[in-house]
Write a protein that holds these residues in place. Structure first.
Motif, PDB file in Angstrom:
ATOM      1  N   ASP A 334      35.513  10.726  43.536  1.00  0.00           N
ATOM      2  CA  ASP A 334      36.880  11.196  43.893  1.00  0.00           C
ATOM      3  C   ASP A 334      37.113  12.759  44.111  1.00  0.00           C
ATOM      4  O   ASP A 334      37.863  13.162  44.730  1.00  0.00           O
ATOM      5  CB  ASP A 334      37.764  11.102  42.459  1.00  0.00           C
ATOM      6  CG  ASP A 334      38.084   9.625  42.309  1.00  0.00           C
ATOM      7  OD1 ASP A 334      38.002   8.739  43.412  1.00  0.00           O
ATOM      8  OD2 ASP A 334      38.490   9.244  41.520  1.00  0.00           O
ATOM      9  N   GLU A 335      36.113  13.430  43.367  1.00  0.00           N
ATOM     10  CA  GLU A 335      36.022  14.886  43.724  1.00  0.00           C
ATOM     11  C   GLU A 335      35.427  15.336  45.098  1.00  0.00           C
ATOM     12  O   GLU A 335      35.441  16.589  45.516  1.00  0.00           O
ATOM     13  CB  GLU A 335      35.062  15.698  42.555  1.00  0.00           C
ATOM     14  CG  GLU A 335      35.886  15.675  41.227  1.00  0.00           C
ATOM     15  CD  GLU A 335      35.022  16.010  40.118  1.00  0.00           C
ATOM     16  OE1 GLU A 335      35.420  16.482  38.952  1.00  0.00           O
ATOM     17  OE2 GLU A 335      33.786  15.932  40.173  1.00  0.00           O
ATOM     18  N   LEU A 336      34.760  14.296  45.807  1.00  0.00           N
ATOM     19  CA  LEU A 336      34.287  14.602  47.047  1.00  0.00           C
ATOM     20  C   LEU A 336      34.771  13.896  48.099  1.00  0.00           C
ATOM     21  O   LEU A 336      34.246  13.758  49.165  1.00  0.00           O
ATOM     22  CB  LEU A 336      32.847  13.949  46.798  1.00  0.00           C
ATOM     23  CG  LEU A 336      31.933  14.897  45.994  1.00  0.00           C
ATOM     24  CD1 LEU A 336      30.454  14.199  45.702  1.00  0.00           C
ATOM     25  CD2 LEU A 336      31.684  16.507  46.565  1.00  0.00           C
ATOM     26  N   SER A 337      36.117  13.367  47.783  1.00  0.00           N
ATOM     27  CA  SER A 337      36.984  12.760  48.984  1.00  0.00           C
ATOM     28  C   SER A 337      38.274  13.058  48.898  1.00  0.00           C
ATOM     29  O   SER A 337      38.725  13.678  47.795  1.00  0.00           O
ATOM     30  CB  SER A 337      36.594  11.230  48.840  1.00  0.00           C
ATOM     31  OG  SER A 337      37.155  10.676  47.522  1.00  0.00           O
ATOM     32  N   GLY A 338      39.018  12.894  49.946  1.00  0.00           N
ATOM     33  CA  GLY A 338      40.229  12.999  50.265  1.00  0.00           C
ATOM     34  C   GLY A 338      40.893  14.436  50.827  1.00  0.00           C
ATOM     35  O   GLY A 338      42.163  14.541  50.727  1.00  0.00           O
ATOM     36  N   SER A 339      40.016  15.264  51.168  1.00  0.00           N
ATOM     37  CA  SER A 339      40.375  16.463  51.770  1.00  0.00           C
ATOM     38  C   SER A 339      41.113  16.323  52.912  1.00  0.00           C
ATOM     39  O   SER A 339      41.229  15.263  53.679  1.00  0.00           O
ATOM     40  CB  SER A 339      39.188  17.315  51.923  1.00  0.00           C
ATOM     41  OG  SER A 339      38.379  16.915  52.860  1.00  0.00           O
ATOM     42  N   THR A 340      42.245  17.370  53.119  1.00  0.00           N
ATOM     43  CA  THR A 340      43.397  17.206  54.175  1.00  0.00           C
ATOM     44  C   THR A 340      42.739  18.367  55.363  1.00  0.00           C
ATOM     45  O   THR A 340      42.966  18.260  56.328  1.00  0.00           O
ATOM     46  CB  THR A 340      44.559  17.374  53.879  1.00  0.00           C
ATOM     47  OG1 THR A 340      44.545  18.744  53.172  1.00  0.00           O
ATOM     48  CG2 THR A 340      44.904  16.371  52.995  1.00  0.00           C
ATOM     49  N   ILE A 341      42.138  19.330  54.644  1.00  0.00           N
ATOM     50  CA  ILE A 341      41.533  20.540  55.664  1.00  0.00           C
ATOM     51  C   ILE A 341      40.425  21.219  54.903  1.00  0.00           C
ATOM     52  O   ILE A 341      40.693  21.104  53.480  1.00  0.00           O
ATOM     53  CB  ILE A 341      42.695  21.526  55.851  1.00  0.00           C
ATOM     54  CG1 ILE A 341      42.101  22.666  57.027  1.00  0.00           C
ATOM     55  CG2 ILE A 341      43.293  22.229  54.533  1.00  0.00           C
ATOM     56  CD1 ILE A 341      43.577  23.462  57.399  1.00  0.00           C
ATOM     57  N   THR A 342      39.581  21.945  55.640  1.00  0.00           N
ATOM     58  CA  THR A 342      38.505  22.158  55.009  1.00  0.00           C
ATOM     59  C   THR A 342      38.119  23.651  55.176  1.00  0.00           C
ATOM     60  O   THR A 342      38.503  24.255  56.232  1.00  0.00           O
ATOM     61  CB  THR A 342      37.057  21.290  55.383  1.00  0.00           C
ATOM     62  OG1 THR A 342      37.245  20.254  55.036  1.00  0.00           O
ATOM     63  CG2 THR A 342      35.863  22.002  54.974  1.00  0.00           C
ATOM     64  N   LEU A 343      37.298  24.366  54.120  1.00  0.00           N
ATOM     65  CA  LEU A 343      37.384  25.953  54.181  1.00  0.00           C
ATOM     66  C   LEU A 343      35.830  26.044  53.928  1.00  0.00           C
ATOM     67  O   LEU A 343      35.065  25.263  53.055  1.00  0.00           O
ATOM     68  CB  LEU A 343      38.011  26.605  53.226  1.00  0.00           C
ATOM     69  CG  LEU A 343      37.876  28.062  53.057  1.00  0.00           C
ATOM     70  CD1 LEU A 343      38.458  28.612  54.240  1.00  0.00           C
ATOM     71  CD2 LEU A 343      38.566  28.531  51.631  1.00  0.00           C
ATOM     72  N   THR A 344      35.162  26.572  54.988  1.00  0.00           N
ATOM     73  CA  THR A 344      33.638  26.593  55.008  1.00  0.00           C
ATOM     74  C   THR A 344      33.157  28.114  55.021  1.00  0.00           C
ATOM     75  O   THR A 344      33.904  29.049  55.803  1.00  0.00           O
ATOM     76  CB  THR A 344      33.025  25.742  56.287  1.00  0.00           C
ATOM     77  OG1 THR A 344      31.563  25.936  55.894  1.00  0.00           O
ATOM     78  CG2 THR A 344      33.545  26.238  57.576  1.00  0.00           C
ATOM     79  N   SER A 345      32.345  28.520  54.262  1.00  0.00           N
ATOM     80  CA  SER A 345      31.957  29.945  54.010  1.00  0.00           C
ATOM     81  C   SER A 345      30.547  30.110  53.916  1.00  0.00           C
ATOM     82  O   SER A 345      29.791  29.218  53.098  1.00  0.00           O
ATOM     83  CB  SER A 345      32.549  30.689  53.076  1.00  0.00           C
ATOM     84  OG  SER A 345      31.966  32.061  52.966  1.00  0.00           O
ATOM     85  N   LEU A 346      29.884  30.962  54.718  1.00  0.00           N
ATOM     86  CA  LEU A 346      28.515  31.176  54.598  1.00  0.00           C
ATOM     87  C   LEU A 346      28.054  32.477  53.405  1.00  0.00           C
ATOM     88  O   LEU A 346      26.986  32.846  53.539  1.00  0.00           O
ATOM     89  CB  LEU A 346      27.671  31.451  55.754  1.00  0.00           C
ATOM     90  CG  LEU A 346      27.368  30.190  56.492  1.00  0.00           C
ATOM     91  CD1 LEU A 346      26.590  30.574  57.882  1.00  0.00           C
ATOM     92  CD2 LEU A 346      26.237  29.265  55.559  1.00  0.00           C
ATOM     93  N   GLY A 347      29.301  32.940  53.237  1.00  0.00           N
ATOM     94  CA  GLY A 347      29.053  34.113  52.170  1.00  0.00           C
ATOM     95  C   GLY A 347      28.545  35.307  52.750  1.00  0.00           C
ATOM     96  O   GLY A 347      28.831  35.551  53.897  1.00  0.00           O
ATOM     97  N   ALA A 348      27.763  36.048  52.074  1.00  0.00           N
ATOM     98  CA  ALA A 348      27.019  37.463  52.520  1.00  0.00           C
ATOM     99  C   ALA A 348      26.231  37.048  54.160  1.00  0.00           C
ATOM    100  O   ALA A 348      25.894  37.876  54.689  1.00  0.00           O
ATOM    101  CB  ALA A 348      26.220  37.789  51.676  1.00  0.00           C
ATOM    102  N   LEU A 349      25.825  35.778  54.134  1.00  0.00           N
ATOM    103  CA  LEU A 349      25.085  35.295  55.235  1.00  0.00           C
ATOM    104  C   LEU A 349      25.724  34.711  56.397  1.00  0.00           C
ATOM    105  O   LEU A 349      25.322  34.006  57.116  1.00  0.00           O
ATOM    106  CB  LEU A 349      23.919  34.456  54.870  1.00  0.00           C
ATOM    107  CG  LEU A 349      22.851  34.810  53.962  1.00  0.00           C
ATOM    108  CD1 LEU A 349      22.061  33.415  53.461  1.00  0.00           C
ATOM    109  CD2 LEU A 349      22.237  35.959  54.203  1.00  0.00           C
ATOM    110  N   GLY A 350      27.261  35.104  56.467  1.00  0.00           N
ATOM    111  CA  GLY A 350      28.245  34.440  57.221  1.00  0.00           C
ATOM    112  C   GLY A 350      28.044  34.840  58.650  1.00  0.00           C
ATOM    113  O   GLY A 350      28.895  34.067  59.537  1.00  0.00           O
ATOM    114  N   GLY A 351      27.243  35.786  59.093  1.00  0.00           N
ATOM    115  CA  GLY A 351      27.074  36.329  60.483  1.00  0.00           C
ATOM    116  C   GLY A 351      28.474  36.545  60.977  1.00  0.00           C
ATOM    117  O   GLY A 351      29.376  36.920  60.357  1.00  0.00           O
ATOM    118  N   ILE A 352      28.353  36.683  62.408  1.00  0.00           N
ATOM    119  CA  ILE A 352      29.600  37.422  62.943  1.00  0.00           C
ATOM    120  C   ILE A 352      30.454  36.234  63.557  1.00  0.00           C
ATOM    121  O   ILE A 352      31.764  36.119  63.380  1.00  0.00           O
ATOM    122  CB  ILE A 352      29.031  38.189  64.302  1.00  0.00           C
ATOM    123  CG1 ILE A 352      27.956  39.223  63.735  1.00  0.00           C
ATOM    124  CG2 ILE A 352      30.187  38.714  65.142  1.00  0.00           C
ATOM    125  CD1 ILE A 352      27.467  40.191  64.912  1.00  0.00           C
TER     126      ILE A 352
END
Length: 424
Positions: A334-352
């Motif tokens: 349940d905690e891994l399903s049902g999302s409606t939009i996703t936010l993704t980040s590589l943090g300090a390695l996020g590149g340009i």
């Protein structure tokens, strides 16, 4: 003596077959009740199959990577007494290790850190003789750890069940290697001709299938915008200084979640799922934000449910809780399903710039790149500002380019004028 036969269990959700990912035992091994026998992979999770009995393994029902039907024979165990004459299904799985949903970046709260390479030739710790093509027993986390450390697993003596290599065995190997530091330095530059073939099975196969499915089915297009995050970073630092000790530290992620929630009020077409088979778009009022997270067992997206009803600290606490659960393999389906939009980040390695892959059936994913200080012209003056790019992708079958640009510009305005995040 009798035989206890364990069948592939019905894990639920209408699943008719599952993939055998890894054996933790082999024929001839003695097992005890509740000992993990195998890992099987469903569409959503890695599930441990425990033994319901004490006994000796006499037959295995499949090979890693094999797709097996629910109810088929998984393993046969010789037991004392008459045994279980009626073949029994395995007991309910005791642990779930979630699979990575279809996305490609990591949560800001755990940036991926590159381990310092260590030449395998220098590490000459407790060794065991194995054939060059023999694959020792080890978990995916241990294999990754060994790769980061430059250790060949086939040279490490395993102290776990059935010779399984543990994290402690890697550390012992390294510790012993330090005492052999007199090895010629030139060995680090010796030619290598070894090869390793890694079957694409289990979690890696699921990730590959989902990524391929997402890129083949959706018409991806990406949009990148530069954002001045100086003001939001100043606000974050102020709130952490004032309330960090009592409420917990805030990262940038809760602010981004809040910006998504506010921007989606004017762009509900982004908070949607597209069923391309039924040709139906479902727009949702609830904002369930998936936060892409990297773990030792793979990439996954735990879901912050009802982000529209959460404060900054509530969002921060939930993101932290879910990230820890995902990294420890304890996040539920349940905690891994049902999302409606996703936010993704590589943090300090996020590149340009990045080009995130959609988390189908969602139609939008917002990617966060790293924050850098750069000279900018503000009101005719050159000043140092903290800048960050948002690299986001959309499903062009559902989202028009103009709407995507306006949506990201709305997020930009909210982050650059952070007071607007809280004006109702």
């Amino acid at each position: 003596m009798g035989t206890h036969v364990i069948k592939m269990p019905d894990i639920g959700e209408g699943i008719a077959e599952v993939e055998l990912s890894q054996w933790h035992v082999k024929v001839g091994d003695l097992v005890v009740e509740d000992q993990v026998l195998a890992d099987v992979m469903t569409d959503k999770a890695m599930v441990d199959i425990p033994s319901p009995v004490h006994g000796k393994v006499i037959a295995l029902g499949g090979q890693p990577g094999e797709v097996m039907a629910v109810g088929s024979v998984l393993i046969s165990i010789e037991v004392e007494g008459a045994g279980n004459l009626k073949e029994s299904a395995a007991p309910a799985p005791v642990k779930e290790a979630p699979i990575a949903p279809k996305t490609e970046a990591t949560v800001e709260s755990k940036p991926v850190a590159a381990a310092a390479p260590r030449p395998a030739a220098v590490c000459q710790g407790p060794m065991v003789a194995r054939e060059a093509d023999e694959r020792p027993l080890a978990s995916p986390a241990v294999r990754k750890h060994a790769l980061d450390l430059g250790i060949q697993l086939r040279l490490v003596r395993g102290t776990g069940p059935a010779g399984r290599v543990l994290h402690e065995d890697l550390e012992a190997y390294l510790a012993q290697g330090q005492s052999n530091a007199s090895a010629p330095a030139a060995a680090a530059y010796a030619q290598r001709h070894d090869e390793e073939q890694i079957p694409v099975i289990g979690m890696r196969r699921k990730i590959a299938q989902r990524m391929q499915d997402a890129t083949q089915r959706a018409a991806h297009f990406s949009y990148v915008e530069e954002i001045d995050v100086t003001a939001i970073e100043e606000l974050r630092a102020h709130l952490n200084e004032k309330h960090g000790a009592s409420r917990g530290k805030l990262t940038l992620l809760p602010f981004l979640v809040r910006a998504l929630v506010v921007a989606l009020r004017d762009f509900p077409q982004m908070n949607a799922r597209y069923d391309d088979e039924a040709q139906v778009i479902t727009r949702l009022g609830a904002v369930h934000v998936g936060v892409a997270t990297q773990s030792d067992v793979g990439l996954m997206v735990p879901v912050v449910r009802h982000a529209e009803a959460r404060s900054l600290w509530d969002s921060a606490a939930e993101i932290s809780r879910l990230a820890n659960a995902a990294r420890n393999g304890k996040a539920s389906r349940d905690e891994l399903s049902g999302s409606t939009i996703t936010l993704t980040s590589l943090g300090a390695l996020g590149g340009i710039v990045s080009t995130p892959v959609l988390n189908l059936p969602e139609v939008a994913i917002v990617g966060v790149n790293k924050i850098v200080e750069r000279p900018m012209v503000v009101k005719g003056q050159v000043v140092i500002r903290k800048m960050m790019n948002l690299s986001s992708s959309f499903d062009h079958r559902v989202v028009d380019g103009m709407d995507a640009a306006l949506f990201i510009q709305a997020i930009r305005g909210l982050l650059e004028q952070p007071a607007t995040l809280f004006v109702e």
